[in-house]
Motif scaffolding. Sequence first.
Motif, PDB file in Angstrom:
ATOM      1  N   LEU A 197       0.859  -1.178   0.000  1.00 36.63           N
ATOM      2  CA  LEU A 197       0.000   0.000   0.000  1.00 36.63           C
ATOM      3  C   LEU A 197       0.900   1.235   0.000  1.00 36.63           C
ATOM      4  O   LEU A 197       1.764   1.392   0.867  1.00 36.63           O
ATOM      5  CB  LEU A 197      -0.896  -0.016   1.235  1.00 36.63           C
ATOM      6  CG  LEU A 197      -2.027   1.004   1.307  1.00 36.63           C
ATOM      7  CD1 LEU A 197      -3.064   0.739   0.218  1.00 36.63           C
ATOM      8  CD2 LEU A 197      -2.699   0.972   2.685  1.00 36.63           C
ATOM      9  N   PRO A 235      -4.203   4.367  -2.304  1.00 35.17           N
ATOM     10  CA  PRO A 235      -5.462   4.894  -1.778  1.00 35.17           C
ATOM     11  C   PRO A 235      -5.680   6.343  -2.190  1.00 35.17           C
ATOM     12  O   PRO A 235      -4.765   7.027  -2.660  1.00 35.17           O
ATOM     13  CB  PRO A 235      -5.273   4.776  -0.265  1.00 35.17           C
ATOM     14  CG  PRO A 235      -3.796   4.924  -0.076  1.00 35.17           C
ATOM     15  CD  PRO A 235      -3.156   4.274  -1.276  1.00 35.17           C
ATOM     16  N   TYR A 248       3.702  -0.251   5.265  1.00 36.82           N
ATOM     17  CA  TYR A 248       2.904   0.814   4.665  1.00 36.82           C
ATOM     18  C   TYR A 248       3.767   2.053   4.440  1.00 36.82           C
ATOM     19  O   TYR A 248       4.318   2.625   5.377  1.00 36.82           O
ATOM     20  CB  TYR A 248       1.713   1.133   5.562  1.00 36.82           C
ATOM     21  CG  TYR A 248       0.898   2.326   5.130  1.00 36.82           C
ATOM     22  CD1 TYR A 248       0.600   2.555   3.797  1.00 36.82           C
ATOM     23  CD2 TYR A 248       0.401   3.226   6.077  1.00 36.82           C
ATOM     24  CE1 TYR A 248      -0.155   3.638   3.405  1.00 36.82           C
ATOM     25  CE2 TYR A 248      -0.356   4.311   5.695  1.00 36.82           C
ATOM     26  CZ  TYR A 248      -0.632   4.518   4.362  1.00 36.82           C
ATOM     27  OH  TYR A 248      -1.384   5.611   3.985  1.00 36.82           O
TER      28      TYR A 248
END
Length: 363
Positions: A10, A96, A124
């Motif tokens: 991510l 995202p 992350y």
Amino acid sequence: MDDARVRFALVGGFLGAGKTSMMCRLGAQLGAEGERVALITNDQAGDLVDSNYARGLGLPVEEIAGGCFCCRFADLAKACEQILTHIQPTIILAEPVGSCADLSATVLAPLRRFYGDRLTLAPYTVLVAPDRLAELSRPELVDSPMGYLFFKQLEEADIVALNKVDLLKSEARAQLRALLAARLPATPAVSVSARDGQGVAEWWARLSADSVAGQHILEIDYDTYAEAEAELGWLNATVALRAAAPFAAETFLADLLAELRRVAQANVAPIGHIKALVESDGGSCRANLTGLGQPVEVAGALSTASARLTLNCRVAMAPEDLEAASVRALRRVGNQLGVGFEVQRLQSFRPGRPTPTHRFTAP
């Protein structure tokens, strides 16, 4: 890398941090090394410059629109299933929405719970643009809703990546790294550049290491979080462009984003980002703008008489004003360059309050 599971990375960061460019750079490098890489893009609405740009580079892309991963977790799971079944990648890179936070609790922890047998979660990463870090560190902005959201994003990072360092002199780079170290003393940091590849190998080595992803579960005020997201008007549009003779798409894009910047400056309306992509059978050309005082960056050149424009704007204006300003800018630039246009799809809105599907209180 674990042969039985796909590594899922991510890659977050505020609007304009360079997430898509970095994922495409990393995807290309890993592909050249024999990895099979797929991307998942995400936005509050469809018709994304980022998705179309990545597909144009030959990367497999799944797009999730209509809300962030956290609010559309079922769609994220479905996208992962599609990729795992049809592409059989070794690596998935997921981006995202740039205004979202609390992803360790609402995305990474649920993925670990429900897909831990199929995915290995990489640490992350939160990318940081130097100009945004400097801007939101100013005393009058650091405690604003937007400043709150920006620093909450950094607070939950497993790795902070200072991006666009190719644009910085060594002294400025050292100052910004010191600022990050003072605010996040326990968080590993790297310096990277999507443009020339600086630091990308070091960053990937950290992502490939065995460590817990989403270690930092935030304490976050969702009222302030929602207020920060709602400060920006969002606009996504696709537009048909036609002219009697071939026109230079790079000139059209540069003039269009410069006109939108002029309007935002006149309204003292901060820019999250403005992205545009022109595509035709002859190729593509894209442009990007990340702030009121920033230059318009154009990549590529294209001469065409017929093309499709994808336009994504995130500007602190009322959605209806942003829509009207965008249409006026298209008309002004089109008249100057002899290019007609027809808006095919357009969405303008403010994001609603985040309502995560899941929220775990531990990694």
